[in-house]
Design an enzyme around this catalytic site. Structure first.
Site, PDB file in Angstrom:
ATOM      1  N   CYS A  89       0.863  -1.188   0.000  1.00 34.37           N
ATOM      2  CA  CYS A  89       0.000   0.000   0.000  1.00 34.37           C
ATOM      3  C   CYS A  89       0.900   1.238   0.000  1.00 34.37           C
ATOM      4  O   CYS A  89       2.115   1.124   0.187  1.00 34.37           O
ATOM      5  CB  CYS A  89      -0.945  -0.012   1.194  1.00 34.37           C
ATOM      6  SG  CYS A  89      -0.107  -0.069   2.782  1.00 34.37           S
ATOM      7  N   CYS A  92       3.867   1.745   2.342  1.00 33.13           N
ATOM      8  CA  CYS A  92       5.133   1.052   2.070  1.00 33.13           C
ATOM      9  C   CYS A  92       6.074   1.989   1.307  1.00 33.13           C
ATOM     10  O   CYS A  92       7.282   2.043   1.586  1.00 33.13           O
ATOM     11  CB  CYS A  92       4.881  -0.210   1.245  1.00 33.13           C
ATOM     12  SG  CYS A  92       3.818  -1.425   2.057  1.00 33.13           S
ATOM     13  N   CYS A 161      15.643 -27.778  -0.804  1.00 33.82           N
ATOM     14  CA  CYS A 161      14.630 -27.064  -0.027  1.00 33.82           C
ATOM     15  C   CYS A 161      14.995 -25.586   0.024  1.00 33.82           C
ATOM     16  O   CYS A 161      16.085 -25.182  -0.380  1.00 33.82           O
ATOM     17  CB  CYS A 161      14.469 -27.639   1.374  1.00 33.82           C
ATOM     18  SG  CYS A 161      15.905 -27.430   2.422  1.00 33.82           S
ATOM     19  N   CYS A 164      18.366 -24.203   1.402  1.00 37.13           N
ATOM     20  CA  CYS A 164      19.550 -24.261   0.528  1.00 37.13           C
ATOM     21  C   CYS A 164      19.688 -22.956  -0.255  1.00 37.13           C
ATOM     22  O   CYS A 164      20.790 -22.412  -0.414  1.00 37.13           O
ATOM     23  CB  CYS A 164      19.439 -25.432  -0.447  1.00 37.13           C
ATOM     24  SG  CYS A 164      19.312 -27.047   0.335  1.00 37.13           S
ATOM     25  N   ASP A 540     -17.228  -8.778 -18.803  1.00 33.82           N
ATOM     26  CA  ASP A 540     -17.564  -7.721 -19.752  1.00 33.82           C
ATOM     27  C   ASP A 540     -18.271  -8.378 -20.928  1.00 33.82           C
ATOM     28  O   ASP A 540     -17.915  -9.496 -21.322  1.00 33.82           O
ATOM     29  CB  ASP A 540     -16.284  -7.026 -20.226  1.00 33.82           C
ATOM     30  CG  ASP A 540     -16.556  -6.031 -21.334  1.00 33.82           C
ATOM     31  OD1 ASP A 540     -17.402  -5.154 -21.144  1.00 33.82           O
ATOM     32  OD2 ASP A 540     -15.927  -6.165 -22.403  1.00 33.82           O
TER      33      ASP A 540
END
Length: 845
Positions: A89, A92, A161, A164, A540
């Site tokens: 937002c 930030c 993982c 790493c 639309d």
């Protein structure tokens, strides 16, 4: 307020993606009641706050900043722009500005929340090089734009993982010549901005226990190598373990058995031990640290068999995981390989083969029957049917002729084509799709962000608990050091949340890859999760549910035959470019009705057209035209009113004295629309809604034909946004489907923006959350089902991972869980999670 000031404020507060040239806009000045952008990588504001509270928070933060003197002490020598990711937002943007202004050497900072861009002025290049690192500390990502240097991309092998990836990232971040580094575990990619040779980057990655190679796209750069076949550590370690185990049943001495076990640990544990060393140095607690600790601890207390078994199971599990992960990571490889590497280019009177990278815009290439189109372009000679399924997912070939666009990677099924190149190889539709898909696969979903935060807290806590288990009981409760050291080591192994950490990213990558192969571009895990939670979809009308171009609906001849009426109408409309005139002309052409000889053609603006045929002046126009000429429409009024109430546009054909017939024109439903709407209803969506600027009659007719539950008519673009908000106020998660351009406000205000026709529309691919590349709704039901299945699999993975850990933790203390069983439970759980996620790669997942 001046006109320019209004433009700036409107651009900022509408969330427009277009920045006014020459104006740098600060996110702290954008304070509106518009809904904050949905395009969020990781939420930095509390997600459980209501929309109004978040907006007020943003505005309050912005107002606090207004009083500060932000002017630089001296004008900066240059401004460098950065693309910022992770802003939730406008507050930030204000936080970034406030923090960076305090850094030494930074003279000016301007952050524009609407475009997610930041402009920084600094004293020297060192300031700009440190910006990405400073932004990462604040919880955001910043990538420099137009710096003259680009981030190099490497493929990393051996990551099993997320921890790493963190180890590599932290290690490279400490290198003085590396300005920015990002490692993404799901895609196995390393992105790094540096000032050294690629070989040194690869050496630094190798120190962390992994192998890195420049991507094929960077083959011209120094350091490009072919990946080596991995060392078979699991196989050799397993063989040595087997020899030692067999030796216990023979006359082989205990020293030899121990030697076999020690060699098994050395061979299988060499790489994890090296990785563990650099992980500890960089402050990471990854699986390698835990496994190395377990193996060394087992050897320390004399449990050589347990230690060797731990190392072998870990190596075997990693090998299986890596193979499975590579299949997932290469889910987009089929797209990358569909465009040919060479093109047949016309040079003078000869045809010469060139690499696609060497072909320039404007050059002419030939595409023979059965070949794939090498580059995007426009047909200048020939006609054919092209299979566009690799890009758009369309099941049927599309007819193409002179003037039509063709896309790289599509298959020419029949005639030979000469094509003028309109885009370079790196700018083709397929290249953009691949780039966007890879970006999407690297973005964290909300579930993944939560799991990562959980794992970051969970792992150190369990690691400390394991150390306490090793020390506290022998000192204060009683019991042997060996017994509690063994339990502590088992707890170390169980501590690694490997299966939990990969539970979400592997599923996200698999689902996004599946969608891309079917012509649907999902821009990230956040939007995949949102698509699975959608309860209502607003469409639309024009160009989405309908063709977007009028077609003849009724032909009513009052005097004479229909064929003659169509001939007269076709003759009058033959030279007009109006869409209604084109519809009438196409109708006559489709029925092979030739036009008559006409003269004195005239267009009557806002009314119709006229032409002289066989000495008589005929008119084709609306009822207003004939009323002005004094033609009596009394007997036709009821019939005309009935046709207009059905949403049809009327074209009356006649002379100054009488009406000879009526042709009605209407927008037609797409062939696939009704089937798609029915499939969406079967998927369990609560409501399907149509939004249109057409009148009530047209809206009612189209809604009835399409089968939607509800419609909103007579809408201006801003009214479509209000319709979306009304649906949201009813408590529904709403997706908006439009063309990505005219429907931008409604797409932005919805919970999920879905754009049509991305293959030829750059705007759609850049602005929407989900893009249907085939320009029809055929794949929308598949996308919804895929997203829901992905959510289900993610939940299954998370719960399975947590329950496995809990069961292992409970079994450790009674002594039921051995060390090798702990390793098996960890690597086995990770492998099961990966295989479960790979179900999303299947065609009809």
């Amino acid at each position: 307020m001046s006109t320019n000031e209004k433009d700036i404020q409107n651009s900022c507060c509408s969330g427009s993606n277009e920045q006014i040239p020459g104006v740098i806009q600060s996110g702290s000045s954008c304070c509106s009641k518009e809904k904050p952008s949905r395009r969020v990588e990781e939420n930095s504001c509390p997600s459980n706050q209501r929309k109004e509270e978040r907006e007020n928070l943003c505005c309050e933060t912005s107002e606090e900043e207004e009083g500060e003197d932000s002017s630089p002490s001296a004008p900066p020598t240059q401004l460098v722009e950065y693309q910022v990711k992770g802003m939730d937002c406008p507050s930030c943007a204000a936080t970034i500005e406030k923090s960076l202004r305090k850094k030494e050497g930074v003279q000016s900072v301007s952050v524009h929340y609407g475009t997610a861009k930041m402009a920084v002025g600094g004293e020297n290049q060192a300031v700009y090089d440190q910006i990405p690192h400073q932004m990462k500390k604040l919880g955001f990502e910043a990538e420099p734009l137009q710096t003259g240097r680009e981030m190099e991309t490497y493929k990393v092998e051996g990551m099993d993982c997320g921890s790493c990836a963190a180890t590599i990232e932290k290690h490279l971040s400490n290198h003085p010549n590396v300005q920015d580094v990002r490692v993404n575990f799901p895609t196995g990619k390393l992105h790094v901005l540096h000032t050294i040779k690629p070989e040194e980057i690869m050496r630094e990655v190798k120190k962390s226990g992994f192998e890195a190679y420049l991507e094929k796209g960077d083959s011209s750069k120094e350091g490009q190598k072919t990946p080596r076949r991995p060392f078979p550590s699991a196989a050799i370690s397993g063989a040595l373990l087997a020899l030692g185990f067999i030796g216990t049943f023979t006359s082989l001495s205990a020293e030899w058995v121990t030697a076999f076990y020690a060699l098994a640990i050395a061979v299988g544990g060499g790489k994890p031990l090296r990785s563990a060393f650099y992980a500890v140095r960089s402050g990471s607690l990854d699986m390698n640290v835990l496994m190395a600790s377990a193996a060394l601890g087992a050897a320390l207390i004399g449990e050589w068999f347990e230690g060797a078994m731990v190392v072998w199971l870990f190596a075997l599990g990693n090998s299986l995981q890596n193979r499975s992960l590579e299949k997932t990571r290469d889910s987009i490889r089929s797209l990358m390989n569909i465009a040919p590497a060479e093109a047949l280019v016309k040079e003078g009177r000869q045809w010469v083969r060139k690499a696609v990278e060497e072909v320039s815009i404007g050059e002419v290439i030939v595409v023979k029957p059965g070949d794939r189109v090498p580059l995007d372009g426009e047909i200048i000679q020939g006609a054919s049917s092209l299979n566009q399924a690799p890009i758009t997912g369309e099941s049927l070939p599309v007819d193409k002729q002179e003037g039509d666009s063709v896309y790289a990677g599509t298959i020419n099924e029949s005639g030979s084509l000469e094509v003028r190149v309109t885009k370079r190889s790196e700018d083709t539709a397929i290249a953009k799709i691949i780039h966007l898909v890879e970006e999407a696969q690297e973005k964290k979903a909300p579930t993944q962000a939560f799991v990562d935060r959980f794992a970051a807290v969970y792992t150190p806590i369990v690691f400390m608990l394991a150390l306490l288990v090793m020390v506290i009981p022998p000192l204060f409760i009683g019991g042997s050091w060996g017994e509690w050291l063994y339990k502590g080591i088992s707890l170390l192994v169980v501590a690694c949340p490997c299966a939990l950490v990969i539970s979400t990213p592997v599923a996200i990558v698999s689902a996004i890859g599946n969608a891309a192969r079917h012509g649907v571009l999902i821009k990230g895990g956040t939007f995949l999760e949102k698509a699975g939670a959608i309860q209502a979809i607003a469409f639309d009308k024009t160009g989405t549910l309908t063709e977007g171009k009028p077609k003849v609906a009724d032909v009513i001849a009052l005097n004479g035959e229909k064929e003659n009426l169509i001939r007269i109408a076709g003759t009058i409309e033959e030279y007009s470019t109006h869409p209604i005139a084109a519809a009438v002309s196409s109708y006559a052409s489709e029925r092979h009705i030739s036009t008559a000889h006409g003269s004195d053609f005239r267009t009557l603006p806002g009314k119709g057209a006229q032409a002289r045929i066989a000495g008589t002046v005929y008119y084709a126009g609306n009822p207003k035209l004939f009323k002005e000429m004094g033609v009596d429409l009394g007997q036709l009024e009821n019939q005309l009113d009935q046709l207009e109430s059905e949403g049809k546009t009327l074209v009356l054909i006649g002379t100054e004295k009488e009406i000879q017939g009526i042709i009605s024109v209407a927008d037609s439903i797409r062939e696939i629309t009704i089937q798609s709407i029915q499939s969406l209803k079967k998927s369990g969506l609560k409501e399907l809604v149509m939004l249109t600027g057409d009148n009530e009659g047209t809206a009612r007719r189209i809604a009835a034909e399409a089968g939607v539950d509800r419609y909103f008519a007579d809408l201006m673009p801003e009214d479509k946004t209000k319709a979306i908000e009304k649906l949201q106020e009813e408590g529904k998660q709403v997706a908006m489907v439009g063309d990505g351009i005219n429907d931008a406000p409604a797409l932005a205000s919805s919970d999920l923006g879905i754009a049509m026709g991305g293959a030829g529309t750059d705007t759609a691919m850049e602005t929407a959350d989900v893009v249907l590349m085939a320009d029809n709704l055929e794949m929308l039901p598949h996308t919804i089902r895929l997203s829901r299945k992905a959510l289900t699999i993610i939940k299954q993975n998370v719960w399975f991972s947590l329950l496995t850990k809990l069961a292992a933790l409970v079994l450790i203390f009674p002594g039921f869980l051995t060390l090798w069983m702990a390793v098996l439970s960890d690597t086995g759980a990770a492998l099961i999670v990966i295989l479960n996620s790979m179900r999303l790669l299947r065609k009809n997942a």
